[in-house]
Enzyme design. Structure first.
Site, PDB file in Angstrom:
ATOM      1  N   THR A 260       0.867  -1.185   0.000  1.00 25.77           N
ATOM      2  CA  THR A 260       0.000   0.000   0.000  1.00 25.77           C
ATOM      3  C   THR A 260       0.904   1.235   0.000  1.00 25.77           C
ATOM      4  OG1 THR A 260      -0.115  -0.166   2.416  1.00 25.77           O
ATOM      5  CG2 THR A 260      -1.965  -1.067   1.181  1.00 25.77           C
TER       6      THR A 260
ATOM      7  N   GLU B 247      11.791  -5.681   8.587  1.00 29.06           N
ATOM      8  CA  GLU B 247      12.740  -6.208   7.607  1.00 29.06           C
ATOM      9  C   GLU B 247      14.045  -6.480   8.345  1.00 29.06           C
ATOM     10  OE1 GLU B 247      12.924  -3.744   4.079  1.00 29.06           O
ATOM     11  OE2 GLU B 247      10.742  -3.669   4.047  1.00 29.06           O
TER      12      GLU B 247
ATOM     13  N   ASN C 178       3.201   1.996  14.263  1.00 22.69           N
ATOM     14  CA  ASN C 178       4.244   2.617  13.443  1.00 22.69           C
ATOM     15  C   ASN C 178       4.371   4.111  13.738  1.00 22.69           C
ATOM     16  OD1 ASN C 178       5.081   0.258  12.320  1.00 22.69           O
ATOM     17  ND2 ASN C 178       4.391   0.696  10.236  1.00 22.69           N
TER      18      ASN C 178
ATOM     19  N   LEU D 192      15.618   4.541  20.303  1.00 23.90           N
ATOM     20  CA  LEU D 192      16.086   5.879  20.699  1.00 23.90           C
ATOM     21  C   LEU D 192      17.464   6.130  20.104  1.00 23.90           C
ATOM     22  CD1 LEU D 192      15.113   6.522  24.439  1.00 23.90           C
ATOM     23  CD2 LEU D 192      14.123   7.515  22.381  1.00 23.90           C
TER      24      LEU D 192
ATOM     25  N   GLY E 256      20.083   9.976  14.819  1.00 24.49           N
ATOM     26  CA  GLY E 256      20.926   9.969  13.624  1.00 24.49           C
ATOM     27  C   GLY E 256      20.147  10.467  12.423  1.00 24.49           C
TER      28      GLY E 256
ATOM     29  N   GLY F  11      13.451   5.707   7.477  1.00 25.90           N
ATOM     30  CA  GLY F  11      13.066   5.644   6.075  1.00 25.90           C
ATOM     31  C   GLY F  11      12.397   4.304   5.849  1.00 25.90           C
TER      32      GLY F  11
ATOM     33  N   CYS G  73       7.754   1.681   5.052  1.00 23.81           N
ATOM     34  CA  CYS G  73       6.646   1.630   6.018  1.00 23.81           C
ATOM     35  C   CYS G  73       6.459   2.915   6.809  1.00 23.81           C
ATOM     36  CB  CYS G  73       6.851   0.457   6.960  1.00 23.81           C
ATOM     37  SG  CYS G  73       6.947  -1.111   6.077  1.00 23.81           S
TER      38      CYS G  73
ATOM     39  N   LYS H 167       5.616   6.403   4.881  1.00 23.12           N
ATOM     40  CA  LYS H 167       4.316   6.462   4.172  1.00 23.12           C
ATOM     41  C   LYS H 167       3.166   6.167   5.119  1.00 23.12           C
ATOM     42  CE  LYS H 167       3.350   1.832   3.180  1.00 23.12           C
ATOM     43  NZ  LYS H 167       2.250   1.093   3.743  1.00 23.12           N
TER      44      LYS H 167
END
Ligand code: UGA
Length: 437
Positions: free
Chosen positions: A85, A152, A212, A254, A257, A261, A264, A267
């Protein structure tokens, strides 16, 4: 149990293999013939630790098949929808065309008693819409929303040993029957004591985006503290250690840096804001806009730091970027902070060479104008500055003395706060990091 999995990307391929590992008969279906061909020959189409071994093991048992023809799902009792999605072009909202296409493809093959299980991350309201559509065509089938929380890099482990299992069920006997079927699918993790949350569609869909959003907020919180550390000369890594000792806060997620990205978190928080707007609840999520801004600022700050260590200009400077994947142990370059920094530096006149242990091929496809190297040493040969952008183990373990021999200027910007500043400075490097003095 005979199971089908529609969509064999990072989520679906791992899910299919893990379901076979749990003892089920699984057919995975995807429209991408190249991906299916690899999976059918027990090869992983992307880098995911443990997946090649698992594919080899379960393919051997004959319990796992892959194909492009959706008709192969007929006869399965449970159908997992695992398609992507992504963010819509030019909008914050999620693009649901793959979910809709998967459901439409599935419809002619559904039988009474079948359970359609949504695993894709979707805007709240999608499950209800899918359920209504399924009811039109096959009223005997039931829709369950069963969000997936795998990371991942740890996808196999997370699927076989999840933190929790969430079912969003319709009310009444249909829901109870679907629950019993899914309990059979997940019999092994449930027997291991995995916590289970049984709820309604809306809550199940929100659980995923809330989780998320929380993770993204935690990362941006510490990155906001990093900005304060930069303004005051404090050290964000020590700050994170100290507040992380409070069990209510916790040290995980925590790491300050370059920020988050991947396919998941970025977006998902945007789609969540878009959906909240449609529901008239946009105020509730206005903080996520700030979470997103803090995150994007880190990429700009990294470029600025590189410019600072290069005495104010990166034009014509040779820059080595270590890392292209959005995080280590992945070859996924979707919305990768590392590539975003590399591309910005290239556009600003630097000669950029990017390297990554696994993601160079994917990076090349997305940013063909950047130059790539096969190793950190090759990328850094003659470099004026080295940027650590993805914290692969092999970059963490670089020896600053030996590595100092290959560069033209010993300048390093640690975008993930994983190098030992003392060691690097002792070896003659100018060391800078995000949120550290
Ligand atoms: C994330 C969630 O962690 C999973 O639970 C979820 O299932 C998945 O999204 C999804 O929605 O499918 P993932 O995208 O694989 O998983 O990656 P994370 O491990 O969450 O890392 C996301 C980004 O945050 C990476 O770029 C990472 O470098 C960054 N990060 C993570 C930090 O900058 N600091 C941290 O302390 C932790």
């Amino acid at each position: 149990m005979r199971i089908s999995v529609i969509g064999c990307g990072y989520l679906g391929a791992v899910h299919a293999a893990c379901m076979a590992k749990l003892g089920h008969d699984v057919v995975g279906v995807d429209v991408d013939a190249a991906k299916v061909a690899l999976l059918a020959s027990a090869q992983a189409p992307f880098f995911e630790p443990g997946l090649p071994e698992l594919l080899a093991e379960v393919t051997e048992t004959g319990r796992l098949e892959f194909g492009t023809d959706v008709a192969a799902v007929a006869g399965a009792r449970v159908h997992f929808v695992c398609v992507g999605t992504p963010q819509k072009r030019g909008e914050n909202a999620a693009d649901l065309r793959y979910v809709d296409a998967a459901v439409e493809a599935l419809l002619p093959h559904l039988a009474p008693g079948d359970v359609v299980v949504g695993k894709s991350t979707v805007p709240v309201g999608t499950a209800e819409r899918v359920a209504a559509r399924v009811a039109e065509v096959q009223p005997g089938a039931v829709v369950v929303w069963n969000p997936e929380f795998l990371r991942e890099g740890f996808a196999v482990q997370d699927t076989l040993h999840p933190d929790r299992i969430v079912y969003g069920l319709p009310e009444g006997p249909d829901g109870a029957e679907a629950r019993a079927v899914l309990d059979e699918v997940y019999a092994t993790p449930l027997a291991d004591g995995t916590p289970q949350v049984i709820t309604d569609y809306a809550t199940a869909q929100l659980v995923k985006v809330a989780a998320n959003s929380f993770l993204a907020t935690k990362i941006s919180f510490i990155n906001a503290m990093a900005e304060l550390c930069e303004a005051t000369g404090a050290d964000v890594t020590q700050l994170a250690d100290a507040i992380g000792h409070d069990a209510r806060i916790g040290r995980r997620f925590l790491n300050a840096g370059l920020g988050f990205g991947g396919g998941c978190l970025p977006k998902d928080i945007r789609a969540f804001m878009a959906r909240a707007g449609e529901l008239g609840a946009d105020q509730a999520l206005s903080f996520l806009r700030e979470v997103d801004s803090i995150n994007m600022r880190r990429r700009v700050r990294m470029v600025d730091l590189a410019r600072e260590v290069c005495d104010g200009s990166i034009v014509g400077r040779k820059v080595a970027v270590l890392g292209a994947a959005f995080k280590p142990n992945s070859d996924d370059v979707r919305d990768s902070p590392a590539l975003s920094v590399a591309a910005q530096m290239g556009l600003q006149g630097a000669h950029v060479v990017v390297t990554d242990p696994e993601a160079v091929q994917n990076a090349q496809r997305q940013w063909p104008d950047l130059r790539y190297a096969a190793s950190a040493e090759e990328a850094a040969a003659g470099a004026d500055v080295v940027l650590l952008a993805t914290e692969w183990d092999e970059y963490r373990q670089l020896d600053p003395v030996a590595f100092g021999e290959v560069v033209a200027g010993k300048r390093v910007v640690d975008g993930r706060n994983v190098l030992d500043p003392g060691k690097w400075r002792a070896a003659g490097w100018v060391y800078r990091a995000l949120g550290r003095p």
